[in-house]
Motif scaffolding. Structure first.
Motif, PDB file in Angstrom:
ATOM      1  N   ALA A   1     127.593  43.734  21.901  1.00  0.00           N
ATOM      2  CA  ALA A   1     127.033  43.575  23.002  1.00  0.00           C
ATOM      3  C   ALA A   1     127.024  43.541  24.715  1.00  0.00           C
ATOM      4  O   ALA A   1     126.968  43.757  25.356  1.00  0.00           O
ATOM      5  N   GLN A   2     128.590  42.653  23.969  1.00  0.00           N
ATOM      6  CA  GLN A   2     128.906  42.711  26.415  1.00  0.00           C
ATOM      7  C   GLN A   2     129.737  44.092  26.532  1.00  0.00           C
ATOM      8  O   GLN A   2     129.198  44.776  27.603  1.00  0.00           O
ATOM      9  N   ALA A   3     129.981  45.197  25.460  1.00  0.00           N
ATOM     10  CA  ALA A   3     130.264  46.382  26.369  1.00  0.00           C
ATOM     11  C   ALA A   3     128.919  47.411  26.104  1.00  0.00           C
ATOM     12  O   ALA A   3     128.857  47.832  27.877  1.00  0.00           O
ATOM     13  N   GLY A   4     127.969  46.815  25.426  1.00  0.00           N
ATOM     14  CA  GLY A   4     126.027  47.446  26.278  1.00  0.00           C
ATOM     15  C   GLY A   4     125.955  47.314  27.885  1.00  0.00           C
ATOM     16  O   GLY A   4     126.135  48.081  28.546  1.00  0.00           O
ATOM     17  N   ALA A   5     126.026  45.515  28.250  1.00  0.00           N
ATOM     18  CA  ALA A   5     126.072  45.206  29.257  1.00  0.00           C
ATOM     19  C   ALA A   5     126.710  45.652  29.720  1.00  0.00           C
ATOM     20  O   ALA A   5     126.358  45.824  31.057  1.00  0.00           O
ATOM     21  N   LEU A   6     128.018  45.965  29.639  1.00  0.00           N
ATOM     22  CA  LEU A   6     129.020  46.359  31.232  1.00  0.00           C
ATOM     23  C   LEU A   6     128.588  47.630  31.154  1.00  0.00           C
ATOM     24  O   LEU A   6     128.803  47.973  32.162  1.00  0.00           O
ATOM     25  N   TRP A   7     128.396  48.527  30.244  1.00  0.00           N
ATOM     26  CA  TRP A   7     127.838  49.942  30.715  1.00  0.00           C
ATOM     27  C   TRP A   7     126.634  49.862  31.537  1.00  0.00           C
ATOM     28  O   TRP A   7     126.093  50.860  32.507  1.00  0.00           O
ATOM     29  N   ALA A   8     125.687  48.837  30.931  1.00  0.00           N
ATOM     30  CA  ALA A   8     124.349  49.032  31.929  1.00  0.00           C
ATOM     31  C   ALA A   8     124.917  48.612  33.664  1.00  0.00           C
ATOM     32  O   ALA A   8     124.338  49.304  34.628  1.00  0.00           O
ATOM     33  N   THR A   9     125.630  47.761  33.567  1.00  0.00           N
ATOM     34  CA  THR A   9     125.494  47.221  35.222  1.00  0.00           C
ATOM     35  C   THR A   9     127.578  48.245  35.800  1.00  0.00           C
ATOM     36  O   THR A   9     127.544  47.535  36.418  1.00  0.00           O
ATOM     37  N   ALA A  10     127.797  48.552  35.306  1.00  0.00           N
ATOM     38  CA  ALA A  10     129.016  49.132  35.662  1.00  0.00           C
ATOM     39  C   ALA A  10     128.644  50.395  36.773  1.00  0.00           C
ATOM     40  O   ALA A  10     128.104  50.365  36.841  1.00  0.00           O
ATOM     41  N   PRO A  11     129.975  50.037  37.958  1.00  0.00           N
ATOM     42  CA  PRO A  11     129.523  50.535  39.055  1.00  0.00           C
ATOM     43  C   PRO A  11     129.704  51.922  39.438  1.00  0.00           C
ATOM     44  O   PRO A  11     129.444  53.023  39.591  1.00  0.00           O
ATOM     45  N   ASP A  12     130.857  52.783  38.263  1.00  0.00           N
ATOM     46  CA  ASP A  12     131.047  53.879  38.005  1.00  0.00           C
ATOM     47  C   ASP A  12     131.043  54.589  36.679  1.00  0.00           C
ATOM     48  O   ASP A  12     130.781  54.224  36.332  1.00  0.00           O
ATOM     49  N   ASP A  13     131.099  56.465  36.148  1.00  0.00           N
ATOM     50  CA  ASP A  13     131.453  56.335  35.456  1.00  0.00           C
ATOM     51  C   ASP A  13     132.135  56.436  34.284  1.00  0.00           C
ATOM     52  O   ASP A  13     132.157  56.096  33.471  1.00  0.00           O
ATOM     53  N   THR A  14     134.115  56.364  35.325  1.00  0.00           N
ATOM     54  CA  THR A  14     135.120  55.871  34.446  1.00  0.00           C
ATOM     55  C   THR A  14     134.699  54.322  33.636  1.00  0.00           C
ATOM     56  O   THR A  14     134.619  54.278  32.254  1.00  0.00           O
TER      57      THR A  14
ATOM     58  N   ARG B   1     131.557  52.808  32.649  1.00  0.00           N
ATOM     59  CA  ARG B   1     130.655  53.131  31.788  1.00  0.00           C
ATOM     60  C   ARG B   1     131.569  54.337  30.661  1.00  0.00           C
ATOM     61  O   ARG B   1     131.372  54.280  28.935  1.00  0.00           O
ATOM     62  N   GLU B   2     132.310  55.222  30.477  1.00  0.00           N
ATOM     63  CA  GLU B   2     132.546  55.557  29.820  1.00  0.00           C
ATOM     64  C   GLU B   2     133.391  54.737  28.607  1.00  0.00           C
ATOM     65  O   GLU B   2     133.363  54.765  27.334  1.00  0.00           O
ATOM     66  N   ASP B   3     134.011  53.966  28.842  1.00  0.00           N
ATOM     67  CA  ASP B   3     135.691  53.213  28.868  1.00  0.00           C
ATOM     68  C   ASP B   3     134.410  51.768  27.970  1.00  0.00           C
ATOM     69  O   ASP B   3     134.875  51.693  26.198  1.00  0.00           O
ATOM     70  N   ALA B   4     133.022  51.548  28.622  1.00  0.00           N
ATOM     71  CA  ALA B   4     131.910  50.408  27.940  1.00  0.00           C
ATOM     72  C   ALA B   4     131.231  51.127  26.870  1.00  0.00           C
ATOM     73  O   ALA B   4     131.129  50.576  25.660  1.00  0.00           O
ATOM     74  N   GLU B   5     130.920  52.686  26.986  1.00  0.00           N
ATOM     75  CA  GLU B   5     130.844  53.703  25.800  1.00  0.00           C
ATOM     76  C   GLU B   5     131.057  53.960  24.441  1.00  0.00           C
ATOM     77  O   GLU B   5     131.472  53.933  23.175  1.00  0.00           O
ATOM     78  N   ALA B   6     133.040  53.886  25.048  1.00  0.00           N
ATOM     79  CA  ALA B   6     133.728  53.559  23.901  1.00  0.00           C
ATOM     80  C   ALA B   6     134.329  52.602  22.998  1.00  0.00           C
ATOM     81  O   ALA B   6     134.215  52.616  21.735  1.00  0.00           O
ATOM     82  N   ILE B   7     133.975  51.474  23.938  1.00  0.00           N
ATOM     83  CA  ILE B   7     133.664  50.505  23.173  1.00  0.00           C
ATOM     84  C   ILE B   7     133.017  49.898  22.310  1.00  0.00           C
ATOM     85  O   ILE B   7     132.779  49.025  21.102  1.00  0.00           O
ATOM     86  N   ARG B   8     131.679  49.868  22.413  1.00  0.00           N
ATOM     87  CA  ARG B   8     130.768  49.819  21.958  1.00  0.00           C
ATOM     88  C   ARG B   8     130.805  51.473  20.687  1.00  0.00           C
ATOM     89  O   ARG B   8     130.204  50.812  19.910  1.00  0.00           O
ATOM     90  N   ARG B   9     131.313  52.254  20.721  1.00  0.00           N
ATOM     91  CA  ARG B   9     130.939  53.425  19.467  1.00  0.00           C
ATOM     92  C   ARG B   9     132.064  52.506  18.052  1.00  0.00           C
ATOM     93  O   ARG B   9     131.548  52.879  17.679  1.00  0.00           O
ATOM     94  N   HIS B  10     133.098  52.198  19.310  1.00  0.00           N
ATOM     95  CA  HIS B  10     134.023  51.592  18.193  1.00  0.00           C
ATOM     96  C   HIS B  10     133.690  50.671  17.413  1.00  0.00           C
ATOM     97  O   HIS B  10     134.164  49.856  16.539  1.00  0.00           O
ATOM     98  N   GLY B  11     132.687  49.751  18.335  1.00  0.00           N
ATOM     99  CA  GLY B  11     132.626  48.190  17.582  1.00  0.00           C
ATOM    100  C   GLY B  11     131.365  48.261  16.362  1.00  0.00           C
ATOM    101  O   GLY B  11     131.755  47.845  15.596  1.00  0.00           O
ATOM    102  N   ALA B  12     130.549  49.946  17.175  1.00  0.00           N
ATOM    103  CA  ALA B  12     129.814  50.376  15.651  1.00  0.00           C
ATOM    104  C   ALA B  12     130.156  50.325  14.611  1.00  0.00           C
ATOM    105  O   ALA B  12     129.729  50.187  13.615  1.00  0.00           O
TER     106      ALA B  12
END
Length: 408
Positions: free
Chosen positions: A205-218, A220-231
């Motif tokens: 959940a926090q990785a998804g929130a970080l992806w939504a509020t991330a200031p740059d693409d890097t 967002r990619e890290d947040a998406e990777a964290i979310r995907r690994h968590g899922a």
């Protein structure tokens, strides 16, 4: 008016089973010992003796198959006073083998009557004292073998009951051990579901929130990777909890799921260790078992995790491919010496032990140890098609667990 058809019995029920005749060495020895009694009749054998003694002695060879018939064949020799040992042995066999007590007592009465007939016919003019002695001898020859035979039968029944009781207790202990294992599996499943899944849910959940509020693409990619690994971790956790709850086969027995050889490049890339991958898939005609694919994937995954923990910044090479004989899959993960201090993360020391167990379940071997240049090498050799004994190793390990709990 036609009568209803009589129900036909199976052929096995209609055909009466004939007893098989088998003479053991013990029966022959007993018959030979009983025949020695004839030595006392040398010079006094007559036609009656020649007619009743051979059937009595030969009948002892079949005393276990036809105890009552053999006893009846020996009674004439006792009634005429020629043989006494053969009827006593036959009476002992009747008491030891015949399950019906009334029949046993009837045979004992027949022996008593034959002994009385022998005593009365031998001396017509008998006094009361002679009659009393004859009754005592007849009781001794009838009750003695009968009592010994009943004692032997009781001893045999007690031995059988003791064996049944021991087997029942053994079965009860196995059942208790299996129930203890089931309770422990349920407790582990409950703890994993209530604690680990909670933290993984928060991470996702926090990785998804970080992806939504991330200031740059890097980021967002890290947040998406964290979310995907968590899922992915949540999905595999559900599979493991299902196995512990007894709701399906263990992961990797029928379907490797995400842990496939084709997904190794993504695994190495997501590790962000700069590892070099040399992947050679088996030939299309060579079938690679699901358990082997999963074991190879988990070996690379655990080795990369150990590099991240204990050797940060070290160069890493991953080589996965068939052996020279094309009958096994070789997995090698080698890293050089660390270039930075190890990360301060908790370690349990069970990673390599778990890899050895997983490799053994797949029918392979795992070697892990330091290299000469200060690095570390993990090497697993897995057969492409595990042997049936290896596929049954999981059930044997479960049985061993039950035995260990039983011994506690």
């Amino acid at each position: 008016m036609s009568h209803p058809a009589r129900p036909s019995l199976p052929r096995q029920a209609r055909t009466r089973r004939r007893p098989t005749v088998r003479v053991t060495g013990t029966d022959g020895a007993i018959a030979a010992a009983a025949s020695l009694e004839l030595l006392t009749l040398v010079g006094s054998l007559d036609a009656a003796s020649a007619a009743v003694c051979p059937p009595a002695l030969l009948g002892l060879l079949l005393r276990r198959r036809f105890p009552v018939l053999v006893l009846l064949a020996t009674l004439p020799s006792m009634a005429t006073g020629h043989l006494w040992l053969a009827p006593m042995i036959a009476m002992f066999t009747v008491a030891a083998e015949l399950p019906r007590r009334p029949a046993v007592f009837g045979c004992a009465a027949a022996v008593f009557a034959a002994a009385m007939w022998c005593g009365v016919s031998a001396e017509p003019d008998m006094t009361w004292s002679d009659h009393l002695i004859t009754v005592q001898i007849a009781l001794m020859f009838s009750i003695g073998p009968t009592g010994l035979g009943l004692l032997a039968r009781t001893r045999s029944e007690l031995r059988a009951r003791l064996a049944e009781l021991t087997e029942s207790q053994e079965r009860g202990r196995r059942l208790e051990a299996e129930q203890a294992v089931a309770r422990e599996r349920a407790r582990m499943a409950r703890e994993m579901h209530d604690t680990v899944s909670y933290h993984l849910g928060i991470i996702a959940a926090q990785a998804g929130a970080l992806w939504a509020t991330a200031p740059d693409d890097t980021v967002r990619e890290d947040a998406e990777a964290i979310r995907r690994h968590g899922a992915d971790a949540m999905r595999e956790l559900r599979d493991v909890v299902g196995v512990l709850r007894g709701r399906g086969a263990a992961p990797g027995e029928d379907d490797p799921g995400h842990a496939r050889l084709a997904h190794l490049p993504a695994l190495v890339e997501e590790s962000r260790l700069g590892a070099t991958l040399d992947l050679t898939l088996p030939d299309p005609g060579a079938h690679c078992a699901a358990a082997v694919e999963r074991a190879a994937y988990r070996t690379v995954q655990e080795a990369l995790t150990n590099v991240r923990k204990h050797a940060p910044g070290a160069p890493v090479t991953v080589a996965v491919g068939p052996s020279d004989r094309r009958d096994a899959l070789v997995v090698e993960v080698c890293n050089g010496p660390a270039t930075a201090p190890p990360a301060d993360v908790p370690t349990s020391g069970f990673g390599l032990r778990g890899l050895k167990e997983r490799t053994a379940l797949a029918g392979g071997q795992l070697e892990a140890g330091p290299t000469g240049d200060g690095g570390f090498l993990v090497r697993a050799v897995l057969p492409l098609t595990p042997a049936p004994a290896a596929r049954q190793a999981s059930s044997r390990s479960y049985t061993d667990t039950c035995r260990r709990l039983e011994a506690v």
